[in-house]
Write a protein that holds these residues in place. Structure first.
Motif, short mmCIF file in Angstrom:
data_model
loop_
_atom_site.label_atom_id
_atom_site.label_comp_id
_atom_site.label_asym_id
_atom_site.label_seq_id
_atom_site.Cartn_x
_atom_site.Cartn_y
_atom_site.Cartn_z
N LEU A 1 35.16 45.07 1.07
CA LEU A 1 36.45 44.60 1.31
C LEU A 1 37.69 45.20 0.65
CD1 LEU A 1 35.98 40.88 2.08
CD2 LEU A 1 37.13 42.50 3.52
N ASP B 1 24.14 40.67 -1.49
CA ASP B 1 24.92 41.03 -0.52
C ASP B 1 26.36 40.44 -0.58
OD1 ASP B 1 24.10 41.67 2.18
OD2 ASP B 1 23.97 39.61 3.11
N ILE B 2 26.80 39.58 -1.06
CA ILE B 2 28.03 39.02 -1.17
C ILE B 2 28.88 40.14 -2.31
CG2 ILE B 2 29.41 37.33 -2.30
CD1 ILE B 2 27.35 35.10 -1.25
N TRP C 1 25.60 47.07 4.52
CA TRP C 1 24.66 46.10 3.77
C TRP C 1 24.95 44.74 4.30
CZ3 TRP C 1 20.24 47.19 1.42
CH2 TRP C 1 20.25 48.65 0.93
N CYS C 2 25.94 44.34 4.82
CA CYS C 2 26.36 42.68 5.22
C CYS C 2 25.35 42.32 6.03
CB CYS C 2 27.65 42.77 6.14
SG CYS C 2 29.24 43.18 5.33
N GLY C 3 24.56 41.29 5.37
CA GLY C 3 23.65 40.52 6.17
C GLY C 3 22.23 41.39 5.99
N HIS C 4 22.06 42.53 5.35
CA HIS C 4 20.85 43.24 5.27
C HIS C 4 20.48 43.30 3.81
CE1 HIS C 4 22.56 44.27 9.06
NE2 HIS C 4 21.16 44.44 9.55
N GLY C 5 20.93 42.78 3.01
CA GLY C 5 20.48 43.03 1.43
C GLY C 5 19.21 42.16 1.16
N PRO C 6 18.60 42.24 -0.03
CA PRO C 6 17.47 41.55 -0.35
C PRO C 6 17.88 40.05 -1.08
CG PRO C 6 17.78 43.39 -1.60
CD PRO C 6 19.09 43.38 -0.92
N ILE C 7 19.27 39.90 -1.43
CA ILE C 7 19.38 38.86 -2.27
C ILE C 7 20.86 38.51 -1.67
CG2 ILE C 7 19.75 38.12 -4.78
CD1 ILE C 7 18.33 40.61 -5.50
N LEU C 8 20.92 36.96 -1.72
CA LEU C 8 22.39 36.77 -1.11
C LEU C 8 23.44 36.97 -1.92
CD1 LEU C 8 21.58 33.10 0.31
CD2 LEU C 8 22.53 35.06 1.44
N SER D 1 29.71 43.09 -0.25
CA SER D 1 30.51 42.78 1.00
C SER D 1 31.74 42.98 -0.07
CB SER D 1 30.37 41.60 1.59
OG SER D 1 29.05 41.81 2.22
N ASN D 2 32.09 42.28 -1.14
CA ASN D 2 33.29 42.11 -1.44
C ASN D 2 33.83 43.58 -1.99
OD1 ASN D 2 34.55 39.55 -2.18
ND2 ASN D 2 32.67 39.02 -3.43
N SER E 1 29.84 48.32 3.83
CA SER E 1 29.63 47.16 4.78
C SER E 1 28.52 47.15 5.69
CB SER E 1 30.91 46.91 5.68
OG SER E 1 30.75 47.84 6.84
N HIS F 1 33.19 51.22 4.85
CA HIS F 1 32.21 51.04 5.85
C HIS F 1 30.86 51.38 5.69
CE1 HIS F 1 34.92 49.90 9.41
NE2 HIS F 1 35.94 50.82 8.74
#
Lengths: 269, 269
Positions: free
Chosen positions: B60, B52-53, B42-49, B56-57, B40, B37
């Protein structure tokens, strides 16, 4: 040189107005960037661990697709902007996603109904794009189509469970469909960009995809004992999100999404 | 029946105090639930796509591991609580995660340093647990170990990039290590639960894992031109999170994580 030239192994990108191609790729990429972020808002807030994880996986797939599509848009634009520059340093009026994906996540029924409507759209759109003469776009579409088929199975099963579930779940998902339906008109209303892409063999006849989409949607909706509203306009008079007209919600979402990148441009902490 | 009995294809769960086994599984599961949690967020709040992904991995994977471990804990408890009941309907004092994982996500350097310290711990712990005579736990450990090895490669590479990067990134990640180091004592301080699991062949000699962990950590830290503080107590006098003593931060996190499940118990919208 004499003799017939060997056929190129990869079809060259056809000559279309650069702006139209960039616009087209931004529409595809922004839909997924914005919806991916909306879905990620469920991270750690779902009522069931398995579903929390399932939605996070959908979000990750969408963000991965967005990354590929925005990178391609940046390449096509030729101004040195990569996917991060496009995601974090554009203003709200520069975003090209449809309004459907920018609406707040709402309750679980709303999230599922919106996801279902988008997932079916993604499947028919990506399926058509696998036949694009733009080789890189066709490859991204093929990879994304596999993911979208998984997504629509997931959201479609939830539509059945919620629609044919308790009175409360039925009421909530029906309200979601009623509220969302008018946002689907935008998905299949072609404009000059779509027509240029179709003429070039890059994109499909957008309007012709709608009957397939609607038949798939109606099948699940009716099996879920739900109904589709008849009395709402399906096609907006303006293009809405595709030309940068967005609801107030997108601005709020972007403010939160872009703050870190904009506070420390180029940094990674 | 006469003659030698056929050996069972799956080793039976050894006779240990149920409470100790449940406690042990909760510790393993809660570490991953809470850290999953935190990541998570950081989901949508990272500085680099891409990052971020990637984060998120990781999140998960951790939530997936937590689901399996908490399900096993609920089975062992035998009181009909599944992984969702354990995740969403326990109070803060019932959580058994180490304090390291509950600290707020901080800046990116803090998130990476915490993740790295935990990832190395996870690798040595899960590697040992693959030899557990508890078949289901050994299987979960084997699956999770593959993921943890990927995670530590990711966080370890970031340690090198941040430590050996700019003055600012070096300063931030060094501060993170300084702040986090005292929370690592708890990871390798065995108590009665650990000793019971070790005696039963379910878990490893916890204290004996520390040298391996520390050598792996020190190798990366020194290559990252960073240092480990010498002057902090490494082992708390109490067991901290493992016996339900948590920082104020866990309560805040759980309040947010549990609100939806508690507002609508049994519902899915």
């Amino acid at each position: 040189m004499s003799g017939p030239a060997a056929p190129p192994s990869v079809a060259p990108v056809p000559a279309v107005p650069t702006n139209a191609l960039v616009e087209y790729l931004l529409r595809l990429g922004d839909d997924r960037l914005v919806l991916g972020h909306r879905v990620s808002e469920w991270c750690g807030h779902g009522p069931i661990l398995e579903e929390d994880i399932a939605l996070s996986n959908v979000s990750l797939d969408l963000l991965g697709q967005a990354t590929m599509l925005l990178r391609l848009a940046g390449d096509a634009e030729g101004r040195g902007r990569n996917e991060d520059a496009l995601a974090y340093f554009r203003e709200v009026v520069e975003f090209r996603n449809c309004q459907l994906v920018e609406l707040p996540k709402g309750d679980f029924a709303f999230t599922i109904a919106r996801q279902f409507l988008f997932d079916v759209y993604a499947v028919v759109m990506l399926d058509a794009l696998t036949g694009s003469i733009h080789g890189e776009l066709a490859a991204i579409a093929a990879k994304s189509l596999k993911e979208a088929k998984y997504h629509v199975r997931h959201s479609g099963e939830w539509m059945l469970r919620l629609g044919d579930g308790t009175d409360e779940s039925h009421r909530r998902v029906q309200k979601a469909i009623d509220d969302l339906w008018r946002f689907t008109g935008e998905l299949f209303a072609p404009d000059d960009v779509d027509r240029a892409m179709q003429a070039a063999g890059i994109g499909p006849d957008l309007a012709a995809l709608r009957p397939t989409w609607e038949s798939l949607v109606r099948d699940v909706v009716s099996r879920a004992t739900l109904t589709i509203p008849n009395d709402l306009p399906r096609v907006a008079s303006t293009r809405g999100g595709r030309t940068g007209s967005h609801t107030e919600y997108l601005g709020h979402m972007l403010a939160e999404m872009q703050i870190i990148a904009r506070s420390h441009p180029g940094a990674t902490w």
